[in-house]
Design a protein around this motif. Structure first.
Motif, mmCIF file in Angstrom:
data_model
loop_
_atom_site.group_PDB
_atom_site.id
_atom_site.type_symbol
_atom_site.label_atom_id
_atom_site.label_comp_id
_atom_site.label_asym_id
_atom_site.label_seq_id
_atom_site.Cartn_x
_atom_site.Cartn_y
_atom_site.Cartn_z
ATOM 1 N N GLY A 16 -4.965 4.482 8.489
ATOM 2 C CA GLY A 16 -3.675 4.639 7.826
ATOM 3 C C GLY A 16 -3.201 3.380 7.130
ATOM 4 O O GLY A 16 -2.547 3.461 6.087
ATOM 5 N N GLU A 17 -3.524 2.209 7.703
ATOM 6 C CA GLU A 17 -3.072 0.972 7.081
ATOM 7 C C GLU A 17 -3.674 0.797 5.693
ATOM 8 O O GLU A 17 -2.974 0.439 4.736
ATOM 9 N N GLU A 18 -4.973 1.058 5.554
ATOM 10 C CA GLU A 18 -5.618 0.889 4.250
ATOM 11 C C GLU A 18 -5.049 1.876 3.227
ATOM 12 O O GLU A 18 -4.862 1.533 2.059
ATOM 13 N N LYS A 19 -4.762 3.083 3.665
ATOM 14 C CA LYS A 19 -4.150 4.060 2.753
ATOM 15 C C LYS A 19 -2.775 3.580 2.307
ATOM 16 O O LYS A 19 -2.386 3.763 1.148
ATOM 17 N N SER A 20 -2.043 2.966 3.223
ATOM 18 C CA SER A 20 -0.726 2.429 2.870
ATOM 19 C C SER A 20 -0.846 1.265 1.899
ATOM 20 O O SER A 20 -0.032 1.122 0.983
ATOM 21 N N VAL A 21 -1.856 0.428 2.098
ATOM 22 C CA VAL A 21 -2.098 -0.690 1.176
ATOM 23 C C VAL A 21 -2.358 -0.155 -0.229
ATOM 24 O O VAL A 21 -1.833 -0.691 -1.222
ATOM 25 N N ASP A 22 -3.143 0.901 -0.325
ATOM 26 C CA ASP A 22 -3.419 1.507 -1.638
ATOM 27 C C ASP A 22 -2.152 2.087 -2.249
ATOM 28 O O ASP A 22 -1.913 1.960 -3.461
#
Length: 396
Positions: A16-22
């Motif tokens: 989820g963190e990487e998706k939020s970064v995107d």
């Protein structure tokens, strides 16, 4: 328009963190000039055992990562660096380089890094809150980082050196993804209150969500790890089975992780549990569309919990632990129900309440969740709030 350099060390497994970064990159790019400087944990994970000693040294200070970052500073000339995760490949060298080149940092806090060895303040069923103040002994003893005492000891030394270096003084704003997370940092770390901000993630809600559908099953989607409350979930269904017998509602579990075999064994034993494996794309859309409610029984302090956003986007009630940021996104009795972390009987009780409600009542609860999502988590609202943080950072 501000030139923003986004810095992120990707994890081995996307979450989820990487998706939020995107998502942050996309939204900022609509109003600002944004470049990216990313590092890959996968590169180290694929390396041979002979490379591990060198990796541990680079965890303290990676000159190669610093060089890459400095080249981006020279070519892009950022006014602000937006840090997410810098460990392990990025290393503290990135904080040093930003301070040396006088590039102010906004640090997006998605979990408890860089104030916790494992990033969760939780290991082996224990909350390790003292780590916020720099006491990492129990995190090391329990192998909080990657299940290894050695790696945890190395990371503890890395964090001690980072906090003693003064390089974090260049972090002008710590942006926490929930009020809970901000308050924990304010109490435990000594970071000045005027550098701490609470800003929940935005969400690109579907313009045309699928029509209401309820096929009677409950849905868990997430990493199959202890902090996500997998054992609590399975125990709750044992309570329901004892109460309802053959009428026990179905539980579908999607995800991967170290507890996958545990879930598979339970699914093989009980027909009311179904293991979906990793669920993405159309399969995920179908799974959420047809569920009665989504479940998040996390036992650690969940910083926010984007699974709630997903549930609300589809108009689904949320059954969650009163844990960290989850308690800020689930309105008990209106958009779902909250149980105490680790309380399997409490979760089972919430399922029974939902089972006793009419179809229209459950649809109404899901609809209220979507109303909350559209109001509280719109990209426009997020961009306005982040703009305030940005102005604060540039003005200092």
């Amino acid at each position: 328009m501000v030139r923003i350099l986004q810095v992120f060390n990707r994890y081995v497994h996307m979450g989820g963190e990487e998706k939020s970064v995107d998502r942050i990159y996309q939204h900022l790019g609509e109003e600002h000039q944004v470049a990216r400087c990313f590092f890959e944990s996968r590169d180290w994970a694929r390396a041979s055992a002979l490379a591990i000693p060198g990796q541990l040294i680079k965890t303290f200070y990676n000159h190669g990562s610093r060089k890459k970052f400095e080249e981006m500073i020279k070519t892009f000339r950022p006014e602000v660096a937006l840090f997410h995760n810098a460990f392990p490949v990025g290393s503290p060298s990135l904080y040093h380089a930003a301070a040396r080149h006088r590039v102010p940092v906004i640090h997006y806090v998605h979990n408890f890094r860089p104030f916790s060895v494992g990033g969760t303040l939780y290991s082996n069923g224990q909350f390790l809150e003292e780590a916020l103040g720099g006491d990492y002994r129990r995190e090391v003893q329990t192998g909080a980082w990657q299940g290894s005492r050695l790696k945890s000891a190395v990371m503890a030394r890395v964090l001690r050196r980072l906090h003693a270096s003064g390089w974090l003084d260049n972090v002008r704003a710590w942006v926490c993804i929930s009020e809970f997370l901000r308050d924990k940092l304010a109490i435990g770390t000594g970071v000045e209150s005027d550098r701490l901000f609470a800003l929940r993630h935005s969400w690109d809600a579907m313009k045309n969500p699928p029509p209401p559908d309820d096929r009677g099953y409950y849905l868990f989607l997430g990493r199959l790890v202890d902090v996500k409350g997998v054992e609590v979930l399975l125990e709750a269904w044992r309570h329901l089975r004892a109460r309802l017998g053959a009428a026990t509602p179905a539980l579908h579990i999607g995800g991967e992780g170290p507890l996958a075999d545990r879930v598979k064994a339970e699914a093989a034993r009980y027909p009311d549990i179904r293991y979906l494996g990793l669920v993405t794309g159309e399969a995920k859309h179908a799974a959420i569309s047809g569920c009665r409610a989504m479940v998040a029984p996390s036992v650690w302090w969940e910083p926010l919990g984007l699974v709630t956003y997903e549930a609300y986007d589809y108009g689904k009630p949320m059954l969650a632990a009163r844990s960290g940021g989850l308690s800020e996104t689930v309105i008990a009795g209106l958009t779902g129900f909250l149980h105490e972390p680790g309380d399997a009987a409490g979760l089972a009780g919430d399922v029974l309440i939902l089972e006793s409600m009419s179809l229209s009542e459950r649809y109404h609860m899901g609809a209220e969740g979507r109303v909350w999502l559209l109001s509280e988590c719109s990209p426009a609202r997020w961009k306005a709030s982040f703009g305030e943080v940005l102005a604060h950072t540039v003005a200092r």
